[in-house]
Design a protein around this motif. Sequence first.
Motif, short mmCIF file in Angstrom:
data_model
loop_
_atom_site.label_atom_id
_atom_site.label_comp_id
_atom_site.label_asym_id
_atom_site.label_seq_id
_atom_site.Cartn_x
_atom_site.Cartn_y
_atom_site.Cartn_z
N VAL A 10 0.84 -1.20 0.00
CA VAL A 10 0.00 0.00 0.00
C VAL A 10 0.88 1.25 0.00
N LEU A 11 1.94 1.24 0.80
CA LEU A 11 2.85 2.38 0.81
C LEU A 11 3.51 2.56 -0.55
N HIS A 12 3.86 1.45 -1.20
CA HIS A 12 4.46 1.53 -2.53
C HIS A 12 3.50 2.18 -3.53
N LEU A 13 2.24 1.79 -3.47
CA LEU A 13 1.26 2.36 -4.39
C LEU A 13 1.11 3.86 -4.19
N ILE A 14 1.24 4.30 -2.94
CA ILE A 14 1.13 5.73 -2.65
C ILE A 14 2.39 6.47 -3.04
N GLN A 15 3.55 5.94 -2.60
CA GLN A 15 4.80 6.68 -2.73
C GLN A 15 5.44 6.54 -4.12
N GLN A 16 5.36 5.32 -4.69
CA GLN A 16 6.03 5.09 -5.96
C GLN A 16 5.08 5.19 -7.16
N GLU A 17 3.85 4.75 -6.99
CA GLU A 17 2.90 4.80 -8.09
C GLU A 17 2.07 6.08 -8.09
N GLY A 18 2.20 6.87 -7.02
CA GLY A 18 1.53 8.16 -6.97
C GLY A 18 0.03 8.10 -6.81
N MET A 19 -0.49 7.02 -6.24
CA MET A 19 -1.94 6.89 -6.09
C MET A 19 -2.43 7.72 -4.92
N SER A 20 -3.53 8.40 -5.11
CA SER A 20 -4.15 9.16 -4.02
C SER A 20 -4.93 8.21 -3.12
N ALA A 21 -5.32 8.70 -1.95
CA ALA A 21 -6.12 7.89 -1.05
C ALA A 21 -7.44 7.50 -1.70
N GLU A 22 -8.04 8.42 -2.44
CA GLU A 22 -9.32 8.14 -3.09
C GLU A 22 -9.17 7.07 -4.16
N ALA A 23 -8.12 7.18 -4.99
CA ALA A 23 -7.90 6.20 -6.05
C ALA A 23 -7.57 4.84 -5.47
N LEU A 24 -6.79 4.83 -4.40
CA LEU A 24 -6.41 3.56 -3.76
C LEU A 24 -7.64 2.89 -3.15
N THR A 25 -8.47 3.67 -2.50
CA THR A 25 -9.70 3.12 -1.91
C THR A 25 -10.59 2.51 -2.98
N GLU A 26 -10.75 3.23 -4.08
CA GLU A 26 -11.60 2.74 -5.17
C GLU A 26 -11.05 1.43 -5.74
N MET A 27 -9.74 1.34 -5.90
CA MET A 27 -9.14 0.13 -6.46
C MET A 27 -9.25 -1.05 -5.51
N LEU A 28 -8.92 -0.85 -4.24
CA LEU A 28 -8.89 -1.96 -3.29
C LEU A 28 -10.28 -2.48 -2.96
N TYR A 29 -11.27 -1.60 -2.98
CA TYR A 29 -12.64 -2.01 -2.64
C TYR A 29 -13.46 -2.43 -3.85
N LYS A 30 -13.21 -1.84 -5.02
CA LYS A 30 -14.13 -2.02 -6.14
C LYS A 30 -13.52 -2.66 -7.39
N ARG A 31 -12.17 -2.73 -7.49
CA ARG A 31 -11.57 -3.27 -8.71
C ARG A 31 -10.57 -4.39 -8.43
N SER A 32 -10.65 -4.96 -7.24
CA SER A 32 -9.71 -6.01 -6.86
C SER A 32 -10.47 -7.33 -6.67
N GLY A 33 -9.96 -8.21 -5.81
CA GLY A 33 -10.64 -9.46 -5.54
C GLY A 33 -10.80 -10.32 -6.79
#
Length: 397
Positions: free
Chosen positions: A253-276
């Motif tokens: 999760v830290l990598h996605l924020i720090q290296q991939e530049g994902m915002s909290a909103e984008a990360l939330t949307e991906m982990l809850y709605k586009r994963s699994g």
Amino acid sequence: MRNILTLNSGSSSLKFALYPLTGAESLDTLTPRYRGMFSGLNGGTPRLKLQNSEGRPVAMEKDELPTRLELPDAMGRLLSWLDELPDLSLAAVGHRVVHGGRDYHQPVALTPEITAELGELESLAPLHQPFCLAPVTPLAERHPDLPQVACFDTAFHANQPEVARQFALPRELTQRGLIRYGFHGLSYDYINRVLPQQLGDARRERVIVAHLGNGASLCAIRNGTSVASTMGFTAIEGMPMGTRCGSLDPGLVLHLIQQEGMSAEALTEMLYKRSGLLGVSGISGDMRELLESAAPEAREAVELYAYRAICEIGSLTAALGGLDQLVFTAGIGEHAAPVREAICRGCEWLGLELDVDANDRDAERISAADSRVGAWVIPTDEERMIAWYTAQMVGLA
């Protein structure tokens, strides 16, 4: 006739059931007069499914649903339909509320103050809590004297040992409520209460219940009490789910924020709605579609789902100190025989021997007669659990 209305409101659906009261209600005797669900709310394709006590379709209204339907409009249609039913009066409304935080371990009568307190827990269940509470205020405005009761998905796990609830974080964060809460408690509560009559004389001191649906978790129950669960601080931990990722390395999760530049909103949307299942397969988050698909990506998603379930069962067995019974419930658990088979095959080391024919028939007992660990398929009924608690709270049971 007096009735209890149960509501299970989500981000895109509104499930409801109507339970007539006889004056001597028990969990066994509560039987819904109607069950229904609005789906495709808030931007999807609206649909309404409504059935009577015999499971036959019932029409709520003559007109077709509009192309877009918001939750308040669905609530309005439901209440208008209830107002038109002959000889009907509502005695109380019971709500499924996902998060009770540290303070609410039992069902509670809702007041504006308590509703506001529960709303402050939105950050702990952002895709659930606001929708669970959304019907409360409109109902109070339309029927100000109607009792409303909140029944919590976290409550069943509230007495877990502290060691099972604690993260290895600075103590001040733990004291502020950053702990493992667990979810799907109404489902586990119901299964736990019907186990004696379902299992008969079978040993049931150490039980794992696998609630496998679009949201999925497992719970270890020792002598009727939750001792560990796979979901934790939020409803995203543990098993991969339809669109939720399940447990992740925090460093990822830290990598996605720090290296991939994902915002909290984008990360939330991906982990809850586009994963699994959806994320792994790229096809669907619906297990039925994946089992019907010949695509290798679909097969990989199903294999990962079963593998992670097997690993979680191993962990929960350790917390229990052994295993007597494994119970499958919810949509996938009750209807996806190939998924149950894969999980049971991975648990043979525990002494679980599958009865393949029984499993293919969705029989109640799916383990072989001489299996050391029993395996069962028991339908859950969260709405009945809510109705029973609500009847108790308002003195009708």
